[in-house]
Design an enzyme around this catalytic site. Structure first.
Site, PDB file in Angstrom:
ATOM      1  N   CYS A 279       0.806  -1.231   0.000  1.00  0.00           N
ATOM      2  CA  CYS A 279       0.000   0.000   0.000  1.00  0.00           C
ATOM      3  C   CYS A 279       0.834   1.274   0.000  1.00  0.00           C
ATOM      4  CB  CYS A 279      -0.931  -0.005   1.211  1.00  0.00           C
ATOM      5  SG  CYS A 279      -2.177  -1.289   1.104  1.00  0.00           S
ATOM      6  N   ILE A 280       1.511   1.542   1.112  1.00  0.00           N
ATOM      7  CA  ILE A 280       2.106   2.879   1.272  1.00  0.00           C
ATOM      8  C   ILE A 280       3.190   3.182   0.237  1.00  0.00           C
ATOM      9  CG2 ILE A 280       3.138   4.502   2.905  1.00  0.00           C
ATOM     10  CD1 ILE A 280       1.792   2.898   5.113  1.00  0.00           C
TER      11      ILE A 280
END
Ligand SMILES: NC(=O)c1ccc[n+]([C@@H]2O[C@H](COP(=O)([O-])OP(=O)(O)OC[C@H]3O[C@@H](n4cnc5c(N)ncnc54)[C@H](O)[C@@H]3O)[C@@H](O)[C@H]2O)c1
Length: 434
Positions: A279-280
């Site tokens: 994700c990040i």
């Protein structure tokens, strides 16, 4: 569209009976727990997974899951009627609602790699039948639901919101997090019409604390990008404050914990060796990529992403300094990395900073090993490495990258040189931080 309008009763067209309530397309870190949660909520679920290796892994009950999800899986595997696993894409037509949950990574140029999502959407659109609901849950750019579902449906003669219902409902699951399990986390849903939102809400209410409707699919898409960009920017600032604190001879963890006592206007983020996972490191690039096409820049987000990407290199540079202070060169050093998963409690090494840190140390000539209770082996430049037994004895330096819960790390106090990239080993007086 207001939330009152979204909740107004709507006339339902007649639908043909479907064999399954829901198909989950993509049974990875997110799709599998979601499929299991839906089954636990009493839905008949068909789990669709393109990788036969992954299907085999799930069938053995050996997937990387929270203990509660693992017992759900073992239970589900006994009940083929309400939970079916398949690699056959044609099965999407057998479900009333189809959730698409396939990977959305970035490529080497930090551009979105939309191949998996495009292929999965093409497959469900080709087989879509009137009365079905198609829900995109993969993180993606703003406008993707229209590009990949609404428009292709139109080309097939199916109107989204009338013949086939279409929504975007970003996944918020946090693998390995036992505190905020899926059922306690609200879901955001944006649909092409009120009926699209309502149909998606009826399904997701079974595996979320509540559903928060927004006025469009685009608003839901941007919500997800905002959430993860917010995290990236704040982690980047925590890293910067960690560097500032070290320069001032202060302990950043003490400072953050103290700031976190403020009951409003502050949320703690902690520094570390970089960011990992699916994700990040990826999601903010979906936004930046999209903005570039419009010749728009977002300097704050660009800077944060550059800083988090540079962090593994900073770790290695710091190790060079710490070793040098002990009269040792990295090129001649034997280094043990503790924990290579991208975060505590998971076996996931996707985008883990540990991989780049290990590559860089090996490139510099160091002899590197790793130990991780959850990760048996990793692929780095130059081949596969296997986890070794944890001990302090044979290493010139120990670099702590991830501390899994429930693992005894008492032996770290014996390490001759200890670089703590987690900032959590305050009790070990001789440890160094970034
Ligand atoms: N991992 C997280 O923490 C997390 C959290 C929230 C949201 N997300 C988002 O959820 C999405 C999925 O992430 P993930 O971590 O579960 O990815 P993953 O790689 O673990 O799983 C995706 C699965 O989809 C399968 N797949 C790919 N194409 C397929 C197809 N056409 N048909 C069937 N199966 C197919 C892959 O084989 C894989 O097993 C991504 O968009 C991600 O950004 C991830």
């Amino acid at each position: 569209m207001t939330s009152t309008q979204l909740r107004m009763p709507v006339q339902r067209p007649a639908t043909k009976p479907f064999r399954y309530d829901v198909a989950v397309v993509g049974l990875g870190y997110v799709g599998l727990p979601t499929a299991l949660a839906l089954r636990a909520a009493g839905r008949r679920v068909v789990g669709m997974e393109i990788s036969t290796d992954r299907v085999a892994e799930i069938r053995t009950g050996d997937a990387d899951l929270l203990p509660s999800d693992r017992s759900r899986l073992l239970d589900a595997l006994e009940d083929d009627d309400a939970f079916r696993l398949t690699a056959d894409p044609a099965e999407s037509a057998t479900a009333r609602i189809v959730l698409v949950c396939v990977p959305t990574p970035i490529d080497h140029h930090l551009a979105p790699d939309l191949d998996a999502l495009r292929a999965a959407c093409r497959s469900v659109v080709e087989r879509a039948v009137p009365g079905q609901t198609l829900v995109l849950t993969s993180t993606t750019y703003v406008g993707c639901t229209r590009d990949f579902l609404v428009e292709p449906l139109r080309r097939r003669g199916l109107e989204a919101g009338k013949d086939v219902y279409v929504a975007f409902a970003p996944e918020r699951i946090d693998p390995g997090n036992e505190r905020h399990v899926q059922k306690q986390v609200p879901r955001v849903v944006g649909g092409v019409s009120a009926e699209c939102v309502q149909r998606t809400t009826e399904l997701l209410e079974g595996c979320a604390s509540y559903v928060h409707p927004v006025s469009s699919v685009e608003a839901a898409e941007l919500t997800k990008l905002y959430e993860n960009t917010f995290r990236a920017v704040n982690i980047s600032m925590a890293n910067e404050f960690a560097d500032i604190s070290r320069g001032l001879g202060l302990d950043i963890t003490e400072v953050i914990d103290a700031a976190a006592t403020k009951p409003y206007g502050f949320m703690p983020f902690y520094p570390g060796p970089g960011v990992g996972g699916h994700c990040i490191p990826c999601d903010p690039h979906y936004l930046l990529w999209q903005l570039r096409a419009d010749r728009v820049t977002s300097p704050l987000i660009e800077t944060a992403m550059t800083q988090v990407a540079a962090r593994p290199g900073r770790v290695v540079q710091r190790l060079v300094e710490v070793l040098a202070a002990g009269g040792k060169a990295l090129g001649n050093a034997k280094v043990l990395v503790v924990g290579v998963a991208y975060k505590p409690g998971v076996a996931d090494v996707r985008e883990s900073p540990a991989l780049e840190i290990i590559d860089r140390m090996r490139d510099a000539g160091a002899s590197v090993s790793f130990t991780d209770d959850l990760v048996e082996s990793i692929l780095v430049r130059g081949g596969r490495m296997r986890s070794v037994r944890a001990s302090a004895a044979e290493w010139d330096a120990v670099l702590v990258h991830t501390l899994h819960p429930g693992v005894d790390h008492g032996w770290l106090a014996e390490a001759p040189i200890l670089l703590d990239t987690t900032y959590r080993l305050q009790k070990i007086a001789h440890r160094s931080v970034l």
